[in-house]
Write a protein that holds these residues in place. Structure first.
Motif, mmCIF file in Angstrom:
data_model
loop_
_atom_site.group_PDB
_atom_site.id
_atom_site.type_symbol
_atom_site.label_atom_id
_atom_site.label_comp_id
_atom_site.label_asym_id
_atom_site.label_seq_id
_atom_site.Cartn_x
_atom_site.Cartn_y
_atom_site.Cartn_z
ATOM 1 N N LEU A 11 0.517 -1.074 -0.166
ATOM 2 C CA LEU A 11 -0.003 -0.369 0.404
ATOM 3 C C LEU A 11 0.810 1.442 -0.037
ATOM 4 N N MET A 12 1.955 1.344 0.749
ATOM 5 C CA MET A 12 3.158 2.774 0.530
ATOM 6 C C MET A 12 3.567 2.634 -0.997
ATOM 7 N N ALA A 13 3.874 1.554 -1.297
ATOM 8 C CA ALA A 13 4.068 1.612 -2.417
ATOM 9 C C ALA A 13 3.320 2.372 -3.553
ATOM 10 N N MET A 17 3.468 5.368 -5.578
ATOM 11 C CA MET A 17 2.776 5.628 -7.348
ATOM 12 C C MET A 17 1.964 6.654 -7.279
ATOM 13 N N THR A 18 1.417 6.914 -6.687
ATOM 14 C CA THR A 18 0.373 7.752 -6.686
ATOM 15 C C THR A 18 0.888 9.150 -6.677
ATOM 16 N N ILE A 19 1.390 9.507 -5.791
ATOM 17 C CA ILE A 19 2.667 10.853 -5.891
ATOM 18 C C ILE A 19 2.525 10.676 -6.689
ATOM 19 N N GLN A 20 4.011 9.837 -7.858
ATOM 20 C CA GLN A 20 4.617 10.306 -8.590
ATOM 21 C C GLN A 20 3.905 10.623 -9.828
ATOM 22 N N THR A 167 -6.149 9.856 -10.002
ATOM 23 C CA THR A 167 -5.062 9.024 -10.536
ATOM 24 C C THR A 167 -5.871 7.809 -10.035
ATOM 25 N N ALA A 168 -6.887 7.516 -8.440
ATOM 26 C CA ALA A 168 -7.353 6.090 -9.386
ATOM 27 C C ALA A 168 -7.741 5.467 -10.458
ATOM 28 N N ALA A 176 -0.001 0.059 -10.345
ATOM 29 C CA ALA A 176 -0.446 -0.084 -9.266
ATOM 30 C C ALA A 176 -0.469 0.841 -8.068
ATOM 31 N N GLU A 177 -1.487 1.790 -8.137
ATOM 32 C CA GLU A 177 -1.142 2.909 -6.968
ATOM 33 C C GLU A 177 -2.130 2.915 -6.207
ATOM 34 N N ILE A 178 -2.656 3.332 -5.746
ATOM 35 C CA ILE A 178 -3.600 3.465 -4.368
ATOM 36 C C ILE A 178 -4.858 1.881 -4.198
#
Length: 229
Positions: A11-13, A17-20, A167-168, A176-178
């Motif tokens: 989940l942290m990864a 990815m969402t932030i990027q 981003t979802a 593989a975002e949140i």
């Protein structure tokens, strides 16, 4: 439960990815939005038509559809281009497609924010610049844009928070975002309520950080500005 049944690192990864995605789509969207606003406020009809067509078409189509169109719709063109350079399997990866789609949509909405901010700058400032012998380019760079940002920042901040949540949508093309990592965790644990709430809290933290950054940017942009009655 402290490591969320072993899915905490995943989940942290996904959050990273969402932030990027958001940070990479932001500069693209700002460039497109500023270009669209300058086109719509241009005295030249073809540029006005181009800027208006961009904002109307992109805003009229759902963001999810843009993600799918850019990811799947460019397959033939990318393979044709790649075959000319000896790489017939050339294709956009999900990250690049997501950044382009999100940046395209952010740019269309920010076009209207920038346009309103440009029109909010008093016309007399442009006339003063011309009277001083400044070129139109220097008037834009030295007079209009610095004042425009102060007006545009609240609207741009709201659009960036929407971008963070949009981003979802990229999860539908396998990134593989949140939301996708939360879906993987739900499939592995059969605990949908738990991981949907975790995803909601992660988005809330990210948008709260964005709001804090927006507050300080707005404060910085107002330095030296005196509000008149």
């Amino acid at each position: 439960m402290t490591n969320l049944h072993g899915f905490g690192p995943l989940l942290m990864a996904g959050a990273w990815m969402t932030i990027q995605l958001a940070l990479c789509a932001l500069p693209l969207g700002l460039l497109l939005g500023l270009g669209g606003a300058l086109a719509k406020t241009s005295p030249y009809k073809p540029l006005q038509w181009l800027g208006g067509s961009y904002s109307t078409i992109v805003r009229g189509i759902p963001e999810l559809l843009w993600v799918l169109l850019i990811f799947y719709g460019t397959v033939g063109a990318m393979r044709g281009l790649g075959s000319k350079f000896g790489n017939p399997d050339l294709a956009l990866n999900p990250f690049a497609a997501g950044v382009i789609a999100l940046g395209l949509c952010f740019g269309a909405y920010s076009t209207e924010v920038f346009r309103g901010a440009i029109l909010a700058v008093p016309r007399g400032h442009r006339e003063a610049g011309l009277a001083l012998g400044l070129s139109r380019g220097r008037i834009l760079w030295r007079l209009i844009l610095p004042q425009m940002w102060r007006v545009a920042l609240p609207g741009l901040g709201n659009l960036f928070m929407i971008l963070m949540k949009d981003t979802a949508l990229v999860s539908v093309i396998g990134l593989a975002e949140i939301m996708r990592t939360a879906g993987i965790a739900i499939a592995g644990t059969k605990l949908p309520f738990t991981f949907l709430w975790v995803a909601a809290l992660m988005y809330l933290v990210l948008t709260s950080l964005a709001m804090t950054g927006q507050h300080y940017l707005e404060k910085y942009s107002r330095r030296g500005f005196v509000r008149t009655a």
